[in-house]
Write a protein that holds these residues in place. Structure first.
Motif, PDB file in Angstrom:
ATOM      1  N   TYR A  38     -13.960 -78.619   8.371  1.00 32.62           N
ATOM      2  CA  TYR A  38     -13.460 -79.950   8.702  1.00 32.62           C
ATOM      3  C   TYR A  38     -12.296 -79.872   9.686  1.00 32.62           C
ATOM      4  O   TYR A  38     -12.280 -80.535  10.721  1.00 32.62           O
ATOM      5  N   ARG A  41     -13.281 -78.605  13.092  1.00 37.12           N
ATOM      6  CA  ARG A  41     -14.019 -79.645  13.828  1.00 37.12           C
ATOM      7  C   ARG A  41     -13.059 -80.723  14.356  1.00 37.12           C
ATOM      8  O   ARG A  41     -13.197 -81.192  15.480  1.00 37.12           O
ATOM      9  N   GLN A  42     -12.070 -81.074  13.515  1.00 38.36           N
ATOM     10  CA  GLN A  42     -11.083 -82.085  13.972  1.00 38.36           C
ATOM     11  C   GLN A  42     -10.344 -81.577  15.208  1.00 38.36           C
ATOM     12  O   GLN A  42     -10.121 -82.314  16.163  1.00 38.36           O
ATOM     13  N   LEU A  45     -12.692 -81.787  18.150  1.00 39.41           N
ATOM     14  CA  LEU A  45     -12.922 -83.170  18.588  1.00 39.41           C
ATOM     15  C   LEU A  45     -11.731 -83.689  19.391  1.00 39.41           C
ATOM     16  O   LEU A  45     -11.892 -84.360  20.408  1.00 39.41           O
ATOM     17  N   SER A  56     -24.094 -86.596  19.364  1.00 41.50           N
ATOM     18  CA  SER A  56     -24.554 -85.374  18.689  1.00 41.50           C
ATOM     19  C   SER A  56     -24.473 -85.555  17.179  1.00 41.50           C
ATOM     20  O   SER A  56     -23.728 -86.397  16.681  1.00 41.50           O
ATOM     21  N   HIS A  57     -25.225 -84.732  16.439  1.00 43.26           N
ATOM     22  CA  HIS A  57     -25.230 -84.768  14.970  1.00 43.26           C
ATOM     23  C   HIS A  57     -24.018 -83.988  14.470  1.00 43.26           C
ATOM     24  O   HIS A  57     -23.667 -82.967  15.064  1.00 43.26           O
ATOM     25  N   TRP A  58     -23.378 -84.435  13.363  1.00 38.48           N
ATOM     26  CA  TRP A  58     -22.141 -83.762  12.907  1.00 38.48           C
ATOM     27  C   TRP A  58     -22.405 -82.310  12.520  1.00 38.48           C
ATOM     28  O   TRP A  58     -21.522 -81.469  12.638  1.00 38.48           O
ATOM     29  N   PHE A  59     -23.647 -81.983  12.074  1.00 35.31           N
ATOM     30  CA  PHE A  59     -23.911 -80.592  11.691  1.00 35.31           C
ATOM     31  C   PHE A  59     -24.810 -79.882  12.700  1.00 35.31           C
ATOM     32  O   PHE A  59     -24.542 -78.757  13.106  1.00 35.31           O
ATOM     33  N   TRP A  89     -22.455 -79.313  21.694  1.00 43.26           N
ATOM     34  CA  TRP A  89     -22.276 -78.736  20.357  1.00 43.26           C
ATOM     35  C   TRP A  89     -23.489 -77.891  20.013  1.00 43.26           C
ATOM     36  O   TRP A  89     -24.613 -78.383  20.050  1.00 43.26           O
ATOM     37  N   GLY A  92     -22.007 -77.950  14.077  1.00 42.99           N
ATOM     38  CA  GLY A  92     -20.850 -78.810  13.808  1.00 42.99           C
ATOM     39  C   GLY A  92     -19.491 -78.223  14.131  1.00 42.99           C
ATOM     40  O   GLY A  92     -18.529 -78.959  14.327  1.00 42.99           O
ATOM     41  N   SER A  93     -19.364 -76.879  14.157  1.00 40.62           N
ATOM     42  CA  SER A  93     -18.041 -76.315  14.429  1.00 40.62           C
ATOM     43  C   SER A  93     -18.064 -75.378  15.641  1.00 40.62           C
ATOM     44  O   SER A  93     -17.173 -74.559  15.799  1.00 40.62           O
TER      45      SER A  93
END
Ligand code: HEM
Length: 510
Positions: A38, A41-42, A45, A56-59, A89, A92-93
């Protein structure tokens, strides 16, 4: 009775206690990983908020862009919609900023950021830490040591060796054409470029185009190209320990072994030849050593020679870089000329007036085919053999338009997207060699098939010579046309491939 019950329940208590502790630890670890995901990713972003991109999809990130072979199409759409650069992406990370603007390219290539560890590291079991993967001071020492192997005095006599290898391939094509006028050329060209690099850089004699070991090596490289590329994009394949347990991981290991058997054989043979006083004398009399001899006689700053591991890494790196890139280049150039018969014919006339039957192509001829060179460059623009390279920012960067990225961010310099960017090249899909006419002007970083800056391609002059020799001799022997039923589909791998091979229709010229 009560005593035996007690002795039975105690171990059960211990086991369930252990299971409870293990589940709690597992849960804590999972929560920790989720929190890490999390926060990372923050951070990502926030870093890319100034750079819009397709949703895009979060994962799964932009995974749908990679599927169904649409990746290059999607890249082209990005150049139209999102100026200069846009984030992509992988999951997600993991995100990189895809760059396709010449000013952005110039800024990044003018710095000394290291290669991005996430993707290049995955090539290490195959090519080791040679010039392509090294960074920092050791890279600099190796680059300085190997640069003399590309001195023009060394490159000059290679033209003869290149021409011999091309003629062997063309003789084979002539034989095959008695059965079928259509041919898948990529594999033949790969065997030819492997033959060339083995003779030029590794003093390896003989004809390798019919040799089983060379064919096995080419197949291993094909597999590794696919496997490494797929691994870069799969979140579950990142850890070596897990990847090694998968079927892809095992195939990767097997292909690396095959590739190493090939390079070990080359090193062993050269070492054995150097036991011979006569061969050593030849080396002493040479003004410039060729590639493998430089490595074998190298003395590093500390006065010691290269370790066996470092030597093998350089041989693996040059064996791969020295043949697969040129194979992709030559195959796509021939395809581009096949689809543009008017330019093909103009090149042929230029070469015929220069070489006659081509039997004696030399170094001096290579600068005297301006139109053919323009066509080669235009094909390298449309089909760059290395579609992109990655860097990890070692310090923050602010681009000319004021947008910036923090240290540690990944950037992907997409030469494919740069070369197809309509803001840089008007009507980018049109094959127009006049873009490379001597009086045509363009941005210094609009055309980068060999990258730029200090980490540009060390073999670019070698490569351009080989492309010219191969194109010139092929056009003298054959007329090329595309196979209308098997149009190649460009597919990015470490080098640019075609999903369905490159099929051409060949007609023998008198
Ligand atoms: C058409 C043919 C070729 C193309 C398009 C090409 C392209 C490139 C590109 C784009 C890079 C930068 C890679 C990066 O930054 O990750 C590179 C690096 C490199 N190329 Fe080439 N290459 C070609 C042929 C060759 C040949 C023939 C050799 C060797 C004989 C070679 C050896 C290398 C090496 C060793 C590097 C790493 C250089 C360094 O980082 O110092 N390449 N090439």
């Amino acid at each position: 009775m009560s005593v035996s019950l007690l002795s039975l329940t105690r171990p059960l208590d211990t086991v369930s206690g252990f299971l409870q502790v293990a589940s709690l630890l597992g849960l804590a670890l999972l929560l920790l990983k989720a929190a890490q995901f999390y926060w990372h990713r923050q951070w990502l972003l926030k870093a890319i908020q100034q750079f819009p991109s397709p949703p895009s999809h979060w994962f799964f990130g932009h995974r749908q862009e990679f599927q169904k072979g649409r990746e290059l199409q999607e890249l082209k759409k990005r150049t139209e919609k999102y100026p200069c650069a846009s984030p992509r992406w992988l999951w997600g990370s993991r995100v990189s900023l895809v760059v396709y603007d010449p000013d952005y390219m110039r800024m990044i290539l003018g710095r000394s950021d290291p290669k991005s560890d996430g993707s290049y590291r995955l090539m290490a079991p195959w090519i080791g830490y040679g010039l392509l993967l090294l960074n920092g001071e050791i890279w600099f020492q190796h680059r300085r040591m190997l640069t003399p192997a590309f001195h023009y005095d060394i490159l000059k006599p290679y033209v003869r060796l290149m021409a011999d290898s091309v003629q062997v391939m063309l003789d084979k094509w002539e034989e095959l054409l008695t059965q079928n006028s259509h041919l898948e050329i990529f594999e033949h060209v790969s065997l030819m470029t492997l033959d060339t690099i083995m003779k030029c850089a590794f003093s390896y004699q003989g004809n390798h185009q019919a040799d089983r070991n060379s064919q096995a090596y080419i197949q291993a490289i094909r597999d590794l190209n696919n496997l490494v590329f797929a691994r870069v994009r799969n979140v579950f394949y990142q850890k070596d320990i897990f990847y090694g347990l998968t079927s892809e991981g095992r195939r990767n290991h097997k292909a690396c072994q095959l590739a190493h058997e090939h390079t070990d054989r080359v090193i062993k043979l050269r070492k054995a030849q150097l036991q011979d006083e006569g061969e050593l004398e030849k080396i002493r009399n040479k003004r410039h050593l060729d590639f493998l001899d430089i490595l074998l006689f190298a003395k590093m700053e500390n006065g010691r020679g290269l370790s066996d591991k470092d030597l093998r890494a350089e041989v693996d790196t040059f064996m791969f870089e020295g043949h697969d890139t040129t194979a992709s280049g030559i195959s796509w150039i021939l395809y581009a000329l096949a689809t543009h018969p008017e330019h093909q014919q103009r090149c042929r006339e230029e070469i015929q007036s220069l070489l006659g039957d081509g039997a004696s192509i030399t170094w001096e001829h290579l600068d005297q085919m301006p139109y053919t060179t323009m066509c080669i460059k235009e094909a390298l623009r449309l089909y760059p053999p290395v579609p992109g390279v990655g860097r990890e920012l070692s310090k923050p960067i602010t681009f000319p338009d004021g947008r910036s990225l923090p240290r540690g961010f990944l950037v992907l310099l997409s030469f494919y997207a740069l070369h197809h960017n309509p803001n840089v090249w008007p009507n980018p899909e049109v094959f127009d060699p006049s873009r490379f006419a001597p009086d045509a002007s363009r941005h210094s970083h609009a055309f980068l098939p060999f990258s730029g800056g200090s980490r540009n391609c060390i073999g670019q002059h070698f490569a351009m010579n080989e492309l010219k020799v191969a194109v010139a001799l092929t056009l003298l022997r054959f007329e090329l046309a595309p196979d209308p039923f098997r149009i190649p589909v460009p597919t990015p791998r470490i080098v640019l491939m075609s999903k369905n091979g490159i099929h051409l229709h060949l007609r023998k010229l008198l």
